[in-house]
Design an enzyme around this catalytic site. Structure first.
Site, short mmCIF file in Angstrom:
data_model
loop_
_atom_site.label_atom_id
_atom_site.label_comp_id
_atom_site.label_asym_id
_atom_site.label_seq_id
_atom_site.Cartn_x
_atom_site.Cartn_y
_atom_site.Cartn_z
N HIS A 86 -8.00 -5.21 -0.05
CA HIS A 86 -6.78 -4.50 0.31
C HIS A 86 -6.05 -5.33 1.36
O HIS A 86 -6.09 -5.06 2.55
CB HIS A 86 -7.10 -3.11 0.84
CG HIS A 86 -5.92 -2.20 0.85
ND1 HIS A 86 -5.24 -1.82 -0.29
CD2 HIS A 86 -5.27 -1.58 1.87
CE1 HIS A 86 -4.25 -1.02 0.02
NE2 HIS A 86 -4.24 -0.86 1.33
N ASP A 110 -10.08 -4.72 -4.30
CA ASP A 110 -9.51 -3.67 -3.44
C ASP A 110 -10.36 -2.40 -3.54
O ASP A 110 -10.51 -1.84 -4.62
CB ASP A 110 -8.07 -3.38 -3.86
CG ASP A 110 -7.30 -2.57 -2.82
OD1 ASP A 110 -7.93 -1.82 -2.06
OD2 ASP A 110 -6.06 -2.68 -2.79
N SER A 125 0.83 -1.20 0.00
CA SER A 125 0.00 0.00 0.00
C SER A 125 0.87 1.26 0.00
O SER A 125 1.68 1.45 -0.89
CB SER A 125 -0.96 -0.05 1.20
OG SER A 125 -1.99 0.89 1.06
#
Length: 277
Positions: free
Chosen positions: A255, A223, A169
Protein backbone atom coordinates in the site's frame (compact mmCIF):
# COMPACT_ATOMS: atom_id res chain seq x y z
CA UNK A 1 -0.91 4.63 13.91
CA UNK A 2 -2.57 5.36 10.59
CA UNK A 3 -2.41 2.56 8.04
CA UNK A 4 -2.77 4.91 5.11
CA UNK A 5 0.08 7.32 5.80
CA UNK A 6 2.69 4.56 5.77
CA UNK A 7 2.49 4.12 2.00
CA UNK A 8 3.86 7.51 1.01
CA UNK A 9 6.21 7.53 3.98
CA UNK A 10 7.86 4.30 2.85
CA UNK A 11 8.29 5.77 -0.63
CA UNK A 12 9.93 8.90 0.80
CA UNK A 13 12.22 6.80 3.00
CA UNK A 14 13.46 4.88 -0.05
CA UNK A 15 13.56 7.78 -2.51
CA UNK A 16 14.78 10.68 -0.37
CA UNK A 17 16.54 8.81 2.46
CA UNK A 18 14.29 10.47 5.05
CA UNK A 19 14.26 9.36 8.63
CA UNK A 20 11.03 7.40 9.20
CA UNK A 21 9.35 10.03 11.36
CA UNK A 22 5.71 10.99 11.05
CA UNK A 23 4.29 13.90 9.04
CA UNK A 24 6.15 17.19 9.32
CA UNK A 25 9.59 15.90 10.35
CA UNK A 26 9.65 13.38 7.56
CA UNK A 27 8.95 15.80 4.73
CA UNK A 28 11.38 18.39 6.03
CA UNK A 29 14.19 15.87 6.43
CA UNK A 30 13.42 14.67 2.91
CA UNK A 31 13.73 18.19 1.55
CA UNK A 32 17.14 18.51 3.17
CA UNK A 33 18.18 15.34 1.35
CA UNK A 34 17.13 16.50 -2.11
CA UNK A 35 20.15 16.37 -4.43
CA UNK A 36 22.14 19.55 -4.90
CA UNK A 37 21.26 19.49 -8.61
CA UNK A 38 17.68 20.56 -7.79
CA UNK A 39 18.15 23.44 -5.30
CA UNK A 40 15.46 25.55 -6.96
CA UNK A 41 12.94 22.73 -6.61
CA UNK A 42 14.00 22.22 -3.00
CA UNK A 43 13.25 25.88 -2.29
CA UNK A 44 10.12 25.85 -4.44
CA UNK A 45 8.45 23.05 -2.45
CA UNK A 46 9.63 24.46 0.89
CA UNK A 47 8.17 27.84 -0.01
CA UNK A 48 4.71 26.35 -0.34
CA UNK A 49 4.86 24.03 2.67
CA UNK A 50 6.68 25.88 5.42
CA UNK A 51 3.82 28.15 6.48
CA UNK A 52 1.37 25.28 6.53
CA UNK A 53 3.69 23.29 8.80
CA UNK A 54 3.59 26.10 11.33
CA UNK A 55 -0.21 26.27 11.29
CA UNK A 56 -2.81 24.05 12.95
CA UNK A 57 -5.21 24.78 10.11
CA UNK A 58 -4.63 21.97 7.62
CA UNK A 59 -7.56 22.85 5.34
CA UNK A 60 -5.69 25.06 2.87
CA UNK A 61 -4.28 23.14 -0.09
CA UNK A 62 -0.65 23.26 -1.10
CA UNK A 63 -0.35 24.69 -4.60
CA UNK A 64 2.69 24.09 -6.79
CA UNK A 65 2.61 26.63 -9.56
CA UNK A 66 3.78 25.64 -13.06
CA UNK A 67 7.29 26.54 -14.16
CA UNK A 68 5.83 27.92 -17.40
CA UNK A 69 2.47 29.30 -18.45
CA UNK A 70 -0.48 27.70 -16.67
CA UNK A 71 -2.15 25.39 -19.22
CA UNK A 72 -3.40 22.47 -17.11
CA UNK A 73 -4.14 21.51 -13.49
CA UNK A 74 -3.92 18.34 -11.41
CA UNK A 75 -5.91 18.04 -8.17
CA UNK A 76 -4.50 15.21 -6.05
CA UNK A 77 -5.93 13.83 -2.79
CA UNK A 78 -3.92 12.05 -0.07
CA UNK A 79 -4.93 8.89 1.79
CA UNK A 80 -6.56 8.42 5.19
CA UNK A 81 -4.38 9.60 8.08
CA UNK A 82 -2.02 11.50 5.80
CA UNK A 83 -1.87 15.16 4.73
CA UNK A 84 -1.19 16.97 1.49
CA UNK A 85 2.46 17.66 2.29
CA UNK A 86 4.13 14.45 1.17
CA UNK A 87 2.16 14.12 -2.05
CA UNK A 88 2.84 17.77 -2.87
CA UNK A 89 6.54 16.92 -2.72
CA UNK A 90 6.02 13.95 -5.05
CA UNK A 91 4.03 16.12 -7.47
CA UNK A 92 6.75 18.75 -7.47
CA UNK A 93 9.63 16.34 -7.98
CA UNK A 94 8.41 13.19 -9.75
CA UNK A 95 5.42 14.49 -11.75
CA UNK A 96 6.61 18.00 -12.47
CA UNK A 97 5.46 19.09 -15.94
CA UNK A 98 6.34 22.61 -17.09
CA UNK A 99 2.86 23.97 -17.76
CA UNK A 100 0.91 22.02 -15.11
CA UNK A 101 -0.29 23.40 -11.77
CA UNK A 102 -0.71 20.95 -8.87
CA UNK A 103 -3.28 21.40 -6.10
CA UNK A 104 -2.99 19.13 -3.06
CA UNK A 105 -5.74 19.63 -0.44
CA UNK A 106 -5.86 18.13 3.06
CA UNK A 107 -8.98 16.42 4.37
CA UNK A 108 -10.74 17.51 7.55
CA UNK A 109 -9.78 15.77 10.79
CA UNK A 110 -12.55 13.35 11.80
CA UNK A 111 -12.96 10.20 13.94
CA UNK A 112 -12.38 7.07 11.82
CA UNK A 113 -14.18 3.94 12.95
CA UNK A 114 -11.77 1.43 11.39
CA UNK A 115 -8.95 3.13 13.34
CA UNK A 116 -10.76 2.68 16.69
CA UNK A 117 -12.32 6.13 16.44
CA UNK A 118 -9.00 7.97 16.35
CA UNK A 119 -9.22 11.48 14.89
CA UNK A 120 -7.18 11.94 11.73
CA UNK A 121 -7.38 13.62 8.32
CA UNK A 122 -9.86 11.58 6.29
CA UNK A 123 -12.17 12.22 3.36
CA UNK A 124 -14.92 10.11 4.97
CA UNK A 125 -15.40 7.60 7.75
CA UNK A 126 -14.61 3.93 7.10
CA UNK A 127 -16.21 1.15 9.11
CA UNK A 128 -14.82 -1.74 7.09
CA UNK A 129 -13.03 -2.44 3.83
CA UNK A 130 -15.13 -5.55 3.27
CA UNK A 131 -18.66 -4.53 4.25
CA UNK A 132 -19.61 -1.96 1.65
CA UNK A 133 -23.23 -1.72 2.73
CA UNK A 134 -21.92 0.46 5.57
CA UNK A 135 -20.19 3.13 3.51
CA UNK A 136 -20.27 6.71 4.79
CA UNK A 137 -22.25 8.17 1.90
CA UNK A 138 -22.73 11.56 3.58
CA UNK A 139 -18.99 11.91 4.16
CA UNK A 140 -18.14 10.77 0.64
CA UNK A 141 -20.56 13.25 -0.88
CA UNK A 142 -19.18 16.12 1.23
CA UNK A 143 -15.70 15.38 -0.07
CA UNK A 144 -16.94 14.99 -3.64
CA UNK A 145 -18.61 18.41 -3.40
CA UNK A 146 -15.31 19.86 -2.17
CA UNK A 147 -13.42 18.35 -5.11
CA UNK A 148 -16.05 19.61 -7.55
CA UNK A 149 -15.60 23.10 -6.09
CA UNK A 150 -11.82 22.86 -6.57
CA UNK A 151 -12.34 21.80 -10.20
CA UNK A 152 -14.76 24.67 -10.78
CA UNK A 153 -12.20 27.10 -9.39
CA UNK A 154 -9.55 25.81 -11.81
CA UNK A 155 -11.99 26.19 -14.71
CA UNK A 156 -11.65 29.94 -14.25
CA UNK A 157 -8.08 29.63 -15.52
CA UNK A 158 -7.97 26.58 -17.82
CA UNK A 159 -10.52 24.53 -19.84
CA UNK A 160 -12.11 21.65 -17.93
CA UNK A 161 -10.59 19.11 -20.33
CA UNK A 162 -7.15 20.24 -19.11
CA UNK A 163 -8.01 19.46 -15.48
CA UNK A 164 -7.16 16.10 -13.91
CA UNK A 165 -8.34 14.71 -10.60
CA UNK A 166 -6.54 11.92 -8.77
CA UNK A 167 -5.63 10.50 -5.42
CA UNK A 168 -4.08 7.75 -3.34
CA UNK A 169 -6.13 5.17 -1.41
CA UNK A 170 -9.14 6.90 0.18
CA UNK A 171 -8.24 10.03 -1.77
CA UNK A 172 -8.24 7.97 -4.97
CA UNK A 173 -11.70 6.65 -4.12
CA UNK A 174 -13.02 10.22 -3.80
CA UNK A 175 -11.22 11.20 -7.01
CA UNK A 176 -12.87 8.37 -8.95
CA UNK A 177 -16.36 9.29 -7.77
CA UNK A 178 -15.71 13.01 -8.29
CA UNK A 179 -14.33 12.61 -11.80
CA UNK A 180 -17.01 10.24 -13.03
CA UNK A 181 -19.81 12.50 -11.76
CA UNK A 182 -18.47 15.93 -12.75
CA UNK A 183 -20.71 17.97 -15.05
CA UNK A 184 -17.99 19.06 -17.50
CA UNK A 185 -15.49 16.94 -19.40
CA UNK A 186 -12.19 16.44 -17.57
CA UNK A 187 -8.74 15.66 -18.91
CA UNK A 188 -8.33 12.44 -16.95
CA UNK A 189 -8.79 10.58 -13.66
CA UNK A 190 -5.99 8.94 -11.62
CA UNK A 191 -6.64 6.32 -8.94
CA UNK A 192 -3.71 4.87 -6.98
CA UNK A 193 -4.21 1.91 -4.62
CA UNK A 194 -7.92 2.61 -4.37
CA UNK A 195 -11.44 1.42 -5.17
CA UNK A 196 -14.70 2.84 -6.51
CA UNK A 197 -16.87 3.91 -3.55
CA UNK A 198 -20.66 3.58 -3.61
CA UNK A 199 -20.15 1.38 -6.67
CA UNK A 200 -23.77 0.18 -6.72
CA UNK A 201 -24.79 3.72 -7.75
CA UNK A 202 -22.92 3.38 -11.03
CA UNK A 203 -23.51 3.83 -13.89
CA UNK A 204 -26.66 5.76 -12.89
CA UNK A 205 -24.81 8.65 -11.24
CA UNK A 206 -22.04 8.89 -13.87
CA UNK A 207 -22.19 12.05 -15.96
CA UNK A 208 -22.23 11.59 -19.73
CA UNK A 209 -19.71 14.42 -20.13
CA UNK A 210 -17.04 12.11 -18.72
CA UNK A 211 -18.16 8.87 -20.34
CA UNK A 212 -14.93 8.70 -22.36
CA UNK A 213 -12.52 10.51 -20.03
CA UNK A 214 -9.29 8.46 -19.70
CA UNK A 215 -8.83 6.74 -16.34
CA UNK A 216 -5.67 5.09 -15.02
CA UNK A 217 -5.82 2.77 -12.01
CA UNK A 218 -2.59 1.59 -10.36
CA UNK A 219 -2.29 -1.00 -7.58
CA UNK A 220 0.40 -3.00 -5.84
CA UNK A 221 0.05 -6.77 -5.94
CA UNK A 222 1.25 -6.95 -2.32
CA UNK A 223 -1.29 -4.43 -0.96
CA UNK A 224 -2.82 -5.71 2.28
CA UNK A 225 -4.60 -2.47 3.23
CA UNK A 226 -6.75 -2.04 0.12
CA UNK A 227 -6.66 -5.56 -1.28
CA UNK A 228 -5.57 -5.80 -4.90
CA UNK A 229 -8.73 -7.77 -5.66
CA UNK A 230 -10.79 -4.77 -4.54
CA UNK A 231 -8.95 -2.58 -7.04
CA UNK A 232 -9.44 -5.18 -9.77
CA UNK A 233 -13.15 -5.49 -8.98
CA UNK A 234 -13.49 -1.71 -9.25
CA UNK A 235 -11.66 -1.82 -12.58
CA UNK A 236 -14.08 -4.44 -13.89
CA UNK A 237 -17.07 -2.46 -12.61
CA UNK A 238 -15.93 0.74 -14.32
CA UNK A 239 -15.25 -1.13 -17.57
CA UNK A 240 -18.94 -2.12 -17.77
CA UNK A 241 -19.94 1.48 -18.42
CA UNK A 242 -16.66 3.31 -19.13
CA UNK A 243 -14.36 1.73 -21.76
CA UNK A 244 -11.52 4.25 -21.42
CA UNK A 245 -10.06 2.76 -18.24
CA UNK A 246 -6.74 0.94 -17.82
CA UNK A 247 -5.23 -0.81 -14.83
CA UNK A 248 -1.58 -1.34 -14.01
CA UNK A 249 -0.34 -3.76 -11.34
CA UNK A 250 3.08 -3.69 -9.68
CA UNK A 251 4.92 -6.72 -8.33
CA UNK A 252 6.02 -6.57 -4.68
CA UNK A 253 4.43 -3.14 -4.11
CA UNK A 254 2.26 -2.87 -1.02
CA UNK A 255 0.00 0.00 0.00
CA UNK A 256 2.51 2.50 -1.27
CA UNK A 257 3.91 4.03 -4.42
CA UNK A 258 7.04 3.35 -6.47
CA UNK A 259 9.07 5.07 -9.20
CA UNK A 260 7.61 2.79 -11.89
CA UNK A 261 4.06 3.74 -10.91
CA UNK A 262 4.86 7.45 -10.86
CA UNK A 263 6.50 7.14 -14.28
CA UNK A 264 3.31 5.53 -15.60
CA UNK A 265 1.21 8.37 -14.16
CA UNK A 266 3.49 10.98 -15.72
CA UNK A 267 3.27 9.21 -19.09
CA UNK A 268 -0.52 9.10 -18.71
CA UNK A 269 -0.60 12.86 -18.22
CA UNK A 270 1.83 13.45 -21.09
CA UNK A 271 -0.11 11.23 -23.50
CA UNK A 272 -3.22 13.34 -22.97
CA UNK A 273 -1.63 16.78 -22.75
CA UNK A 274 0.82 16.33 -25.65
CA UNK A 275 4.37 17.49 -26.26
CA UNK A 276 3.56 21.20 -25.89
CA UNK A 277 3.33 20.69 -22.12
Amino acid sequence: VSTQSTGLHSYLVKKLRCKPFDGNCMLKSGLRNLPARVPSLRYYIWRYTSKTFRSENMSSPIVIQPRGAHKASVIFLHGRGDTCHGWAQVMGEELNIKHVKYICPTASTIPVTINMGMRMPAWYDITSLSEFDKEDKAGIMRSVAHVHALIAEEEKAVPSDKIFVGGFSQGGAVALYSGLTYKNKLGGIIGLSCYLPLNSEFPDVADSQNSETPIILCHGKADVVVDTRLGEMSHQKIKTFHPAVEMKLYENMGHSSCPHELMDVKQFLGSILGQSF
